[in-house]
Each structure stands twice: as C-alpha cells, then as structure tokens.
Design a protein around this motif. Structure first.
Motif: not given
Length: 48
Positions: A31-33, A20-29, A38-43
């Motif tokens: 994926v963003l994290v 549902d909408r709330q679960q999709w929001t959690l999945v999106f969040a 990953c883009m940070r490259g872990f320093g």
C-alpha cells in the motif's frame, strides 16, 4: 442491495481475518508503494 454488497465483501473480510503478522507487513508495504506512486503523479507535474 445490501445483501449483494455484504455477499461481495464477505470473502475480502474473511481474507483480512486470516492474515498473520508477516502478511500484514507485506500488505502495508504494498500500500505504501502504490500510494507513493500515486502521489508522485507519474511525472505529470514536471512540465509546468
């Protein structure tokens, strides 16, 4: 070969169809994290 791939992906597709909408929001969040970490490259680029 394609039957194996289709059979393996079917539960995942079914899961996406039941969110549902709330679960999709959690999945999106989530994926963003993960993408941010990953883009940070872990320093790894700080030692140039």
């Amino acid at each position: 070969m394609w039957n194996y791939v289709d059979g393996a992906l079917e539960p995942l597709v079914h899961l996406f169809q039941t969110l549902d909408r709330q679960q999709w929001t959690l999945v999106f969040a989530g994926v963003l994290v993960v993408g941010f970490l990953c883009m940070r490259g872990f320093g790894s680029r700080t030692n140039y």
